[in-house]
Design an enzyme around this catalytic site. Sequence first.
Site, PDB file in Angstrom:
ATOM      1  N   SER A 209      -8.624  12.321 -47.030  1.00  0.00           N
ATOM      2  CA  SER A 209     -10.016  11.537 -46.973  1.00  0.00           C
ATOM      3  C   SER A 209      -9.813  10.298 -47.991  1.00  0.00           C
ATOM      4  O   SER A 209      -8.996  10.511 -48.877  1.00  0.00           O
ATOM      5  CB  SER A 209     -11.251  12.297 -47.733  1.00  0.00           C
ATOM      6  OG  SER A 209     -12.201  11.595 -48.075  1.00  0.00           O
TER       7      SER A 209
ATOM      8  N   GLU B 167      -9.153  18.129 -33.888  1.00  0.00           N
ATOM      9  CA  GLU B 167     -10.445  17.445 -33.437  1.00  0.00           C
ATOM     10  C   GLU B 167     -10.344  16.295 -32.511  1.00  0.00           C
ATOM     11  O   GLU B 167     -10.875  16.041 -31.243  1.00  0.00           O
ATOM     12  CB  GLU B 167     -11.289  16.549 -34.467  1.00  0.00           C
ATOM     13  CG  GLU B 167     -11.782  17.719 -35.603  1.00  0.00           C
ATOM     14  CD  GLU B 167     -12.134  17.019 -36.911  1.00  0.00           C
ATOM     15  OE1 GLU B 167     -12.772  17.941 -37.552  1.00  0.00           O
ATOM     16  OE2 GLU B 167     -11.680  15.928 -37.209  1.00  0.00           O
TER      17      GLU B 167
ATOM     18  N   ASN C 295       0.789  -1.140  -0.106  1.00  0.00           N
ATOM     19  CA  ASN C 295      -0.065  -0.186  -0.077  1.00  0.00           C
ATOM     20  C   ASN C 295       0.839   1.309   0.162  1.00  0.00           C
ATOM     21  O   ASN C 295       0.499   2.463  -0.671  1.00  0.00           O
ATOM     22  CB  ASN C 295      -0.957   0.138   1.316  1.00  0.00           C
ATOM     23  CG  ASN C 295      -2.067  -1.240   1.137  1.00  0.00           C
ATOM     24  OD1 ASN C 295      -1.815  -1.903   0.417  1.00  0.00           O
ATOM     25  ND2 ASN C 295      -2.629  -1.053   2.174  1.00  0.00           N
TER      26      ASN C 295
ATOM     27  N   LYS D 120      -9.711  16.668 -50.075  1.00  0.00           N
ATOM     28  CA  LYS D 120      -9.557  17.207 -48.765  1.00  0.00           C
ATOM     29  C   LYS D 120      -8.362  17.297 -47.981  1.00  0.00           C
ATOM     30  O   LYS D 120      -7.752  16.233 -47.975  1.00  0.00           O
ATOM     31  CB  LYS D 120     -10.629  16.367 -47.921  1.00  0.00           C
ATOM     32  CG  LYS D 120     -12.312  16.715 -48.444  1.00  0.00           C
ATOM     33  CD  LYS D 120     -13.431  16.452 -47.305  1.00  0.00           C
ATOM     34  CE  LYS D 120     -13.144  17.488 -46.218  1.00  0.00           C
ATOM     35  NZ  LYS D 120     -13.939  17.133 -45.099  1.00  0.00           N
TER      36      LYS D 120
ATOM     37  N   HIS E  53     -21.085  34.417 -29.511  1.00  0.00           N
ATOM     38  CA  HIS E  53     -22.095  33.707 -30.034  1.00  0.00           C
ATOM     39  C   HIS E  53     -21.921  33.113 -31.443  1.00  0.00           C
ATOM     40  O   HIS E  53     -22.533  33.094 -32.264  1.00  0.00           O
ATOM     41  CB  HIS E  53     -23.445  34.587 -30.033  1.00  0.00           C
ATOM     42  CG  HIS E  53     -23.830  35.139 -28.720  1.00  0.00           C
ATOM     43  ND1 HIS E  53     -24.702  34.712 -27.724  1.00  0.00           N
ATOM     44  CD2 HIS E  53     -23.422  36.215 -28.048  1.00  0.00           C
ATOM     45  CE1 HIS E  53     -24.801  35.392 -26.875  1.00  0.00           C
ATOM     46  NE2 HIS E  53     -24.181  36.524 -26.953  1.00  0.00           N
TER      47      HIS E  53
HETATM   48  N1  ARG Z   1      -1.842  -3.281  -7.026  1.00  0.00           N
HETATM   49  C1  ARG Z   1      -2.094  -2.844  -5.847  1.00  0.00           C
HETATM   50  C2  ARG Z   1      -2.830  -1.336  -6.100  1.00  0.00           C
HETATM   51  O1  ARG Z   1      -2.578  -0.769  -7.174  1.00  0.00           O
HETATM   52  C3  ARG Z   1      -0.978  -2.639  -5.114  1.00  0.00           C
HETATM   53  C4  ARG Z   1      -1.497  -2.796  -3.521  1.00  0.00           C
HETATM   54  C5  ARG Z   1      -2.086  -4.028  -3.211  1.00  0.00           C
HETATM   55  N2  ARG Z   1      -2.415  -3.914  -1.592  1.00  0.00           N
HETATM   56  C6  ARG Z   1      -3.112  -4.887  -1.127  1.00  0.00           C
HETATM   57  N3  ARG Z   1      -3.371  -4.404   0.169  1.00  0.00           N
HETATM   58  N4  ARG Z   1      -3.830  -5.723  -1.736  1.00  0.00           N
HETATM   59  O2  ARG Z   1      -3.652  -0.870  -5.344  1.00  0.00           O
END
Ligand code: ARG
Length: 449
Positions: free
Chosen positions: A278, A291, A110, A284, A156
Amino acid sequence: MTRLWDRGEPLDAVVARLTVGRDPELDLRLVAHDALASAAHAVMLTKIGVLSEGELAALKRELAAIARDARAAEFEIDPADEDGHTAIENRLTERLGDAGRKIHTGRSRNDQVLAAVRLWGREALLGIHAEAATLIERLASAADRHREVGMPGYSHTRQAMATTLGHWLAAHADSLLDDLPWLERAYAHLNRSPLGSASGFGVALELDRHLVAELLRFDSVQLNTLAVQNDRGKSEWLALGAALAVANDLGRLASDLIWLSSDELGFVRLPDQLTTGSSIMPQKRNPDVLELIRAAAAALRGRHAEIGNIYSALASGYHRDLQLTKAPFLEGLVQVGDLLQATTAVIDGLEVDAQRCRQALQPATAATDALYERVSRGEPFRAAYRAVAQDPDGAVGSATPDAWTARTHAGAPGALDTSSYRSGIERARAFEDAERQRIDAAWAELDRA
Ligand code: ARG
């Protein structure tokens, strides 16, 4: 190889597919940054006695090799490895044994993914900042070149008052210059170290979070370990939001250019190498690039909402939902860089037809200027308005295309001043140079034995 959390039970194939998702492909962009953050983490683990000096040296050598491989597109993430974090740890363990088995001490995927995303994101934002400053520079130079080219100003989509092509170009430089502080603010938000927050609640080790932040040249440590986790998604939303301000400005510029380069107006022309043909109509040349810039800005608004929707209703702490913020964030920022480069190519290649600009001006666009001439002679505004309204064409003189020259107050077409863009660009370059040095210094740590 294996998943880090594998206990031997089989995993349902569709669950594996859904949970792995696009990580093996998307994490390739993050591997080098993940390796950089891992090296800083390893230095810290050595300082607090978890790793030996020998283990640290081996880890740094291998992490530097991983970063090099990732840059050379030679690092692979096997879907069986789940994600980039796992692929890195598995390679370290395979080549270094116990040193690899120790690298995850004091962290979680994490905070690992947070670190990689922030390190990648600060570089991406800096790149966008630099591309935007370059485009501002080109717009300001073009504005100076075309400061005398009279043309209709529209509201406008109807002719309103005479203006100049230079004033119109400068307006776009102006908007983009306004976006730079938002990019800088988003950069500062990302520039805080998440490492050591682990899964959101810290670990029972005396981690030196400040040392890691210093090595990675983050501005500070984001302290509260839960707040760090809650910032996943929010950082991405803020950063893509700042980049989106740029993309929206490019969308508007593209929209203007499509119209101004139309067969009917023809004020500007796109060179052939920037247009497409085109398959059926041989004559064209189409402004597809403009775009697509316009549509890409629209799609990015969707991607920004995608991130906001994923993170904003979650309870505190990590949720796997957050993995899905990665694609819109990484791909979104890369795309904004592309849009800037494409727009710069268009501005550099733009051919101006000053004659068509002037000829398009309807005499009545000078009606308001004629009204103000009466006002300057002491007539009350509403009386002058009524008098001109009786016969707008008759009220205007013959100098129609130059009516803009009479409007000389600050910001008006007759007083175009691009010096604020030049000083804005100088300030932008100073920011970029300082931050580029900071980032280079962080990477230099990886190669320091
Ligand atoms: N691939 C996961 C993400 O992007 C990594 C973290 C995973 N953590 C977990 N507690 N499963 O969040």
